[in-house]
Structures are given as structure tokens and as C-alpha cells.
Motif scaffolding. Structure first.
Motif, PDB file in Angstrom:
ATOM      1  N   PHE A   1       0.691  -1.313   0.019  1.00 47.09           N
ATOM      2  CA  PHE A   1      -0.044  -0.011   0.028  1.00 47.09           C
ATOM      3  C   PHE A   1       0.796   1.183  -0.007  1.00 47.09           C
ATOM      4  O   PHE A   1       0.627   2.162  -0.763  1.00 47.09           O
ATOM      5  CB  PHE A   1      -0.993  -0.054   1.049  1.00 47.09           C
ATOM      6  CG  PHE A   1      -1.668   1.167   1.312  1.00 47.09           C
ATOM      7  CD1 PHE A   1      -3.014   1.289   0.384  1.00 47.09           C
ATOM      8  CD2 PHE A   1      -1.862   1.991   2.231  1.00 47.09           C
ATOM      9  CE1 PHE A   1      -3.654   2.274   0.448  1.00 47.09           C
ATOM     10  CE2 PHE A   1      -2.661   3.064   2.300  1.00 47.09           C
ATOM     11  CZ  PHE A   1      -3.572   3.422   1.367  1.00 47.09           C
TER      12      PHE A   1
ATOM     13  N   GLU B   1       3.848   1.685  -1.333  1.00 47.68           N
ATOM     14  CA  GLU B   1       4.526   1.746  -2.551  1.00 47.68           C
ATOM     15  C   GLU B   1       3.395   2.499  -3.543  1.00 47.68           C
ATOM     16  O   GLU B   1       3.673   3.258  -4.508  1.00 47.68           O
ATOM     17  CB  GLU B   1       5.118   0.366  -3.173  1.00 47.68           C
ATOM     18  CG  GLU B   1       5.981   0.070  -2.670  1.00 47.68           C
ATOM     19  CD  GLU B   1       7.182   0.869  -2.774  1.00 47.68           C
ATOM     20  OE1 GLU B   1       7.472   1.600  -3.710  1.00 47.68           O
ATOM     21  OE2 GLU B   1       8.298   0.922  -1.727  1.00 47.68           O
ATOM     22  N   ARG B   2       2.269   1.888  -3.513  1.00 48.45           N
ATOM     23  CA  ARG B   2       1.172   2.451  -4.189  1.00 48.45           C
ATOM     24  C   ARG B   2       0.714   3.871  -3.977  1.00 48.45           C
ATOM     25  O   ARG B   2       0.743   4.508  -5.027  1.00 48.45           O
ATOM     26  CB  ARG B   2      -0.200   1.773  -4.061  1.00 48.45           C
ATOM     27  CG  ARG B   2      -1.222   2.163  -4.767  1.00 48.45           C
ATOM     28  CD  ARG B   2      -2.553   1.194  -4.199  1.00 48.45           C
ATOM     29  NE  ARG B   2      -3.616   1.999  -4.829  1.00 48.45           N
ATOM     30  CZ  ARG B   2      -5.053   1.580  -4.741  1.00 48.45           C
ATOM     31  NH1 ARG B   2      -5.174   0.521  -3.682  1.00 48.45           N
ATOM     32  NH2 ARG B   2      -6.051   1.937  -5.182  1.00 48.45           N
TER      33      ARG B   2
ATOM     34  N   ARG C   1       3.716   5.995  -5.513  1.00 55.95           N
ATOM     35  CA  ARG C   1       3.639   6.235  -7.281  1.00 55.95           C
ATOM     36  C   ARG C   1       2.518   6.961  -7.531  1.00 55.95           C
ATOM     37  O   ARG C   1       2.611   7.787  -8.155  1.00 55.95           O
ATOM     38  CB  ARG C   1       3.169   4.758  -7.853  1.00 55.95           C
ATOM     39  CG  ARG C   1       4.494   3.750  -7.709  1.00 55.95           C
ATOM     40  CD  ARG C   1       4.212   2.403  -8.581  1.00 55.95           C
ATOM     41  NE  ARG C   1       2.944   1.730  -8.236  1.00 55.95           N
ATOM     42  CZ  ARG C   1       3.163   0.823  -7.216  1.00 55.95           C
ATOM     43  NH1 ARG C   1       4.174   0.475  -6.769  1.00 55.95           N
ATOM     44  NH2 ARG C   1       1.836   0.174  -7.016  1.00 55.95           N
ATOM     45  N   GLU C   2       1.269   7.001  -6.745  1.00 59.99           N
ATOM     46  CA  GLU C   2       0.499   8.069  -6.969  1.00 59.99           C
ATOM     47  C   GLU C   2       0.693   9.507  -6.490  1.00 59.99           C
ATOM     48  O   GLU C   2       0.563  10.417  -7.279  1.00 59.99           O
ATOM     49  CB  GLU C   2      -1.087   7.593  -6.201  1.00 59.99           C
ATOM     50  CG  GLU C   2      -1.559   6.460  -6.482  1.00 59.99           C
ATOM     51  CD  GLU C   2      -2.700   6.081  -5.649  1.00 59.99           C
ATOM     52  OE1 GLU C   2      -3.081   6.622  -4.833  1.00 59.99           O
ATOM     53  OE2 GLU C   2      -3.634   5.023  -6.131  1.00 59.99           O
TER      54      GLU C   2
END
Length: 604
Positions: free
Chosen positions: A9, A11-12, A15-16
Motif C-alpha cells: 500500500f 508503494e502504491r 507512485r500516486e
């Protein structure tokens, strides 16, 4: 959201976030031109605000000045309005006073004239009644006594050049440095200074002279002395003309010290190596150190060289200074000449007073400060002497007119008593060193008077001696008091006395020989050894006839007793000589004795 593991989560989310930041950077880069435009607009707005702030500050200052100007204008307007109201009321008051003081033309002639004929008494009485009523009307108005002190003229003062001299001090050191570097550099500067200052001094002198004449209430119609056109009984006008010589004295009192100080200041300011007399202060109370230029410390040796006896002044410097001072005072004498001519026109005798006043300044200590001022005073003295000599010459021509008169002159000639009045007034005008001027006038006057008298007498030889001894007697009687104190007049008094005795003796001898011709023919015949009897009874008749003959042509009755006594004395002396001669040669001849003849004469 399907969250399982935290790391996945996380890492996500990273990226966002990176995607969002990239999108934001891209958006910012896309909007950069708009930002630049906004920044430029903001900057321009700031500049406008600053300009407006300056404008507002400037307008605020202008508004403040405008408010002050408006207040000043309002103050002046209020003063002008008040002055206008006061002037209007003053004019009304003056008009009222003038109406009270205005004399109707029909009354003026009777109030100012001196005729009181019977047919004019009614008009004269009416004029006096009007004057009395007018004077009571003035008293009834209860005019404020302060009006009596009102004057429309200011006081004449010495011109004030302190500001000019103060400004000159700024350049004093520069001038001395210029002279040390190049003496010729001051030539044109001195010339320009003299030219400019000359215009100022002449204008001030002209204005002062005009004000002096305007402020002087001089009498009018002063009598022309020794004028042959006037009657012998003329009442000489003795109007007081002291204000004329006072006006001339005031002119000298103000300007001679001023010119001396200007010359001294010029010599010091323009760095002339000559002795300088320190200015002594003017009429306005200036101190002696007012004109100190404060330059002595620059070159003390050169500055004091003129005052050191061991280092005499340079003749070239003195010559240059005199030339410059001539330019400085050129034309100043014309304004003084105008005052002199004005005084001479009203009362020529005031030249005597002006001559004494001028000599007092000419020989005064302040004249040493500037030789050019002494030259100016000498020119004024010459002008005064020339004008007075002109008057003396004109008066002498009036006296000489009596010689050319066609009708027979008898009695005392008019110019004899007039000269006594003239001499009395001339003595009152003498001041200082003007004694010589008056004595020279006396010598010319009396010489012309006596010569003219002798010539007039010769026009009628029969009555010549009568005219002579009457006029010489009148001359002595009228000048008796003055001759006791004035040596020049005393000399002419004794000359008149001798001429009086000679003319009396000739006239008495003529009468004696005329009435006793036979008797003294007999005496002459006795001397020639020829006898001729004269009857004693004829003596009484001859003596009475001799007295009538003496009285017949005499116009001055007061002289008759003294002349008759002299006649009897001379006759008795001649008769004693005759009786002695007869008794010696013809002792038998019967003639009246000397005692009888003396008794006869005593009873007449």
C-alpha cells in the motif's frame, strides 16, 4: 480499498504521489506566462502607487502653501479694507477741515491786503466778521490736537551702504590675492566699481537735494537790495531766510562725511598702498570698525606700508587712487550746485553763510581723508563766490544808474540808507571765514557809491557841495554803529568824514564870499593897497542874507544848525584876518570890531 499489506500500500501511495507531483509541475509549467504577466501587473501597480504617493505628498505641500497664501491674501485684504475705510474717513475729515479753512475769494483780497480806504471799510469789516466766525467754527469742532502733529514727509537720513560693504567683504581677500599675483588685474575692476558707485551716489544726492528743497519753506519775494527802480523810502524786506543756509548745511553734513568714508573704504577695499584714514562713523551711529575688511593678516607688511614713516607711500599708487576717486565722485558737484543756485535765487546774501559753512568743512580734519573731497569743497566755494560776485556786480550796476539819471538829484540818494541796511544784514550772515568775502563786497560797493555820488554832484555844479555833504553826512550817520566794529567800514567812514569837511568848507566859503563880496573885495584891495569902505549897518543885513542862502537849498534840516555854526566860525576867522589887516595898514578906518561882529553872530 483492498488493502492487504502495508508495504504494498505504501508503494502504491508513493507512485500516486509522484504522479500527482508530476502533474502539478506540468500544470505549473503550463501556467508560467500567466504568472509572469501577473507579476508584471503587480510591479506596475506598485510603481503607480509610489508615483501617486509622491504626487499626493507634492500636492499636500502645494495645498499647504496655497493655504498660507490664502491666509496672507486674506490678511492683506483685511488690512487694505481697513486702510480704505480709514482713508475714506480721513478724506472726509480733511474735506471738512478744508471747508472750514477755505477763504472765499471776495474776502481773501481784503484779509491779505493793506488798504483801508473809507469806501472799502464795509467790505473789510465783512471779511473780518467772516474770519472771526470761521475761527470760532474751528474751535467748536473740537479737532483732536494730534492732527496738528501730522506730516506728509519723512525725515532725511544719511544713505545706508552697510549692506553693500558687507557684501564686499566676501571678496576682500580675493582682491588682495589678485593684486599679489597681478597688479594690473584690478584696473578694470576698480573702474567698474567707481562707475557703478558713482551712479548710486549721484542718485542719492539728487534725491536728497530735491527733498531738501521740497521740505524747506522758503520766503518769497525777498527784496532786491540797492535796486534803483524802487523808491527811496522803500521798506527793505527783512524776511528770515535762515532755512536756506540750514538746508545747504544739512546737505554738507550728510554727504561730505559719507563721501569721505566712501573714498576711504574704496582705497582700503581695492588694496591701494596709501595711508588710509579709518572711517569715523556716519550720522546713523555706525562704529569705526564697521568697515574693517579683516584683510590685514594676509600681507601685513604691505598693508601697513603707507602708515610707516620709514616706508613712504608709492607716488604711482597715490596718482592711481586719485584718478579712481575722481571717477567715483565725478558729477557730484552738480547736485550741490543746484542747491547753491536755488538759495542764491531766493536770497543772494545767503551766499555769505554758505561760504562760511563750506570753509568750515574745507579746513576740517575729515577733509584729509580724501583729497578729492577737498577738491569738491573747493569747487563749491568757488561757485558760491562766483554767485555772490555776480550779485555784487549787479548791485553795482544799479548804483551806477543814478549817474545816468536825466532829472536833477537832490537830498540823500536812495542807495545810501539802503547800503546801511544791506551792511547790517550782511554782518548777520557772516560765519567762519566769510569775513574777507564781505569786506571785498564792501570795498566795491562803497567805491562805486562814492564815485557815482561825485559824478551825480558834478551834473549840477551850483548845488554840488550841498548834495555831497548831505550824502556823506547820511553815510556817516547810518553806519556809525557798524563802523565801530568793522574796520573796513571804519576806513570808509573816515573817508566820508574828510569828504564831508571839504564839501562843507567849499559851500560855506561860497556863501560867505557871495554875501560879503564887497567886504572881502575890500580885503583883497587892502592887500593891493586899495581902500574900500563897507558901511557897518550893512553887516546885519548881510549876515541874515547869508543864513537864508545857507538854508535855501538844504533838504536835510537837521544839518542846518551845525552848518550855521561852522559858517559863523569860518566867517569870524576870515573877519579877524581882515580886521587885523585893516588895523595894520589903515588904523584910521572905521569898521566893526571883532567883539561886535562876534556878538552880532551870536545873536543870529
Amino acid at each position: 480499498m483492498g488493502i492487504g499489506e502495508a508495504e504494498v500500500f505504501s508503494e502504491r501511495l508513493k507512485r500516486e504521489l509522484q504522479a500527482l507531483e508530476a502533474a502539478n509541475v506540468h500544470a505549473i509549467l503550463d501556467t508560467e506566462p500567466l504568472i509572469d504577466e501577473v507579476l508584471k501587473g503587480v510591479e506596475a501597480a506598485m510603481n503607480c502607487v509610489e508615483d501617486m504617493d509622491e504626487w499626493l505628498a507634492m500636492f499636500n505641500v502645494k495645498l499647504r502653501h496655497m493655504r498660507e497664501d490664502i491666509e496672507s491674501i486674506e490678511t492683506r485684504n483685511n488690512k487694505l479694507e481697513l486702510q480704505s475705510i480709514n482713508n475714506k474717513r480721513l478724506i472726509e475729515e480733511l474735506d471738512g477741515l478744508l471747508q472750514l479753512l477755505k477763504i472765499p475769494p471776495e474776502h481773501e483780497a481784503f484779509l491779505t491786503g493793506d488798504r483801508f480806504e473809507e469806501e472799502q471799510m464795509l467790505q473789510s469789516t465783512g471779511a473780518l466778521k467772516w474770519l472771526s466766525d470761521a475761527m470760532r467754527g474751528i474751535v467748536a469742532t473740537k479737532v483732536d490736537p494730534a492732527y496738528g502733529n501730522m506730516t506728509a514727509r519723512g525725515q532725511l537720513k544719511r544713505p545706508d551702504h552697510s549692506d553693500l560693504r558687507y557684501k564686499c567683504r566676501t571678496y576682500a581677500r580675493l582682491l588682495q590675492h589678485l593684486k599679489m599675483l597681478d597688479k594690473n588685474s584690478l584696473f578694470q575692476l576698480r573702474k567698474t566699481y567707481c562707475s557703478s558707485m558713482n551712479l548710486l551716489l549721484r542718485r542719492e544726492a539728487c534725491e536728497f537735494a530735491n527733498e531738501v528743497r521740497a521740505n524747506t519753506k522758503a520766503p518769497r519775494n525777498v527784496a532786491v537790495w540797492l535796486d534803483s527802480s524802487a523808491g527811496s523810502g522803500q521798506n527793505i524786506n527783512s524776511a528770515d531766510t535762515t532755512v536756506l543756509s540750514d538746508a545747504y548745511a544739512k546737505m554738507l553734513t550728510i554727504f561730505i562725511p559719507l563721501l569721505v568714508d566712501e573714498c576711504s573704504f574704496f582705497a582700503q577695499f581695492m588694496c591701494f598702498e596709501v595711508p588710509i584714514l579709518a572711517p569715523q562713523g556716519g550720522a546713523d551711529g555706525d562704529d569705526a570698525d564697521t568697515d574693517d575688511l579683516g584683510i590685514m593678516d594676509i600681507d601685513e607688511k604691505n598693508s601697513k606700508s603707507g602708515k610707516n614713516p620709514a616706508n613712504p607711500p608709492n607716488p604711482e599708487e597715490i596718482a592711481a587712487l586719485n584718478n579712481s576717486l575722481q571717477d567715483l565722485l565725478d558729477g557730484m558737484q552738480e547736485e550741490f550746485h543746484n542747491v547753491i543756485d536755488w538759495v542764491f535765487k531766493i536770497d543772494p546774501l545767503r551766499c555769505i553763510s554758505m561760504h562760511g559753512i563750506t570753509e568750515r568743512y574745507l579746513f576740517g580734519p575729515k577733509a584729509d581723508a580724501a583729497g578729492v573731497v577737498r577738491i569738491l569743497l573747493g569747487d563749491l566755494e568757488s561757485r558760491i563766490s562766483m554767485q555772490f560776485q555776480r550779485y555784487v556786480d549787479e548791485a553795482g550796476h544799479h548804483i551806477e544808474k543814478f549817474e545816468k539819471s536825466s532829472h536833477r538829484q537832490s537830498g540823500v540818494l536812495p542807495y545810501i540808507p539802503r547800503f546801511a541796511s544791506l551792511a547790517t544784514r550782511m554782518e548777520q550772515y557772516i560765519t567762519g571765514q566769510s569775513r574777507d568775502l564781505v569786506d571785498q563786497a564792501y570795498m566795491k560797493f562803497v567805491s562805486i557809491m562814492f564815485v557815482t555820488l561825485e559824478k551825480v554832484a558834478q551834473s549840477e555844479p551850483k548845488y554840488a557841495d550841498i548834495l555831497l555833504f548831505e550824502n556823506y553826512a547820511a553815510f556817516q550817520n547810518s553806519l556809525y554803529d557798524l563802523a565801530n566794529v568793522v574796520p573796513t567800514l571804519a576806513k570808509f567812514y573816515h573817508q566820508a568824514s574828510e569828504s564831508y569837511e571839504h564839501s562843507c568848507s567849499r559851500h560855506i566859503s561860497m556863501i560867505i564870499y557871495y554875501q560879503f563880496e564887497r567886504l572881502f573885495q575890500f580885503a583883497r584891495k587892502i592887500e593891493d593897497q586899495i581902500s574900500n569902505n563897507v558901511a557897518p549897518e550893512e553887516v546885519d543885513k548881510s549876515i541874515a542874507a547869508m543864513h537864508k542862502k545857507l538854508q535855501k537849498n538844504l533838504t536835510s534840516e537837521e544839518l542846518l544848525p551845525s552848518l550855521w555854526e561852522k559858517c559863523k566860525k569860518d566867517f569870524l576867522a576870515k573877519y579877524e584876518s581882515f580886521a587885523f589887516l585893516v588895523g595894520k595898514i589903515y588904523p584910521a578906518e572905521s569898521i566893526p570890531s571883532i567883539t561886535e561882529m562876534r556878538d552880532l553872530l551870536a545873536n543870529m
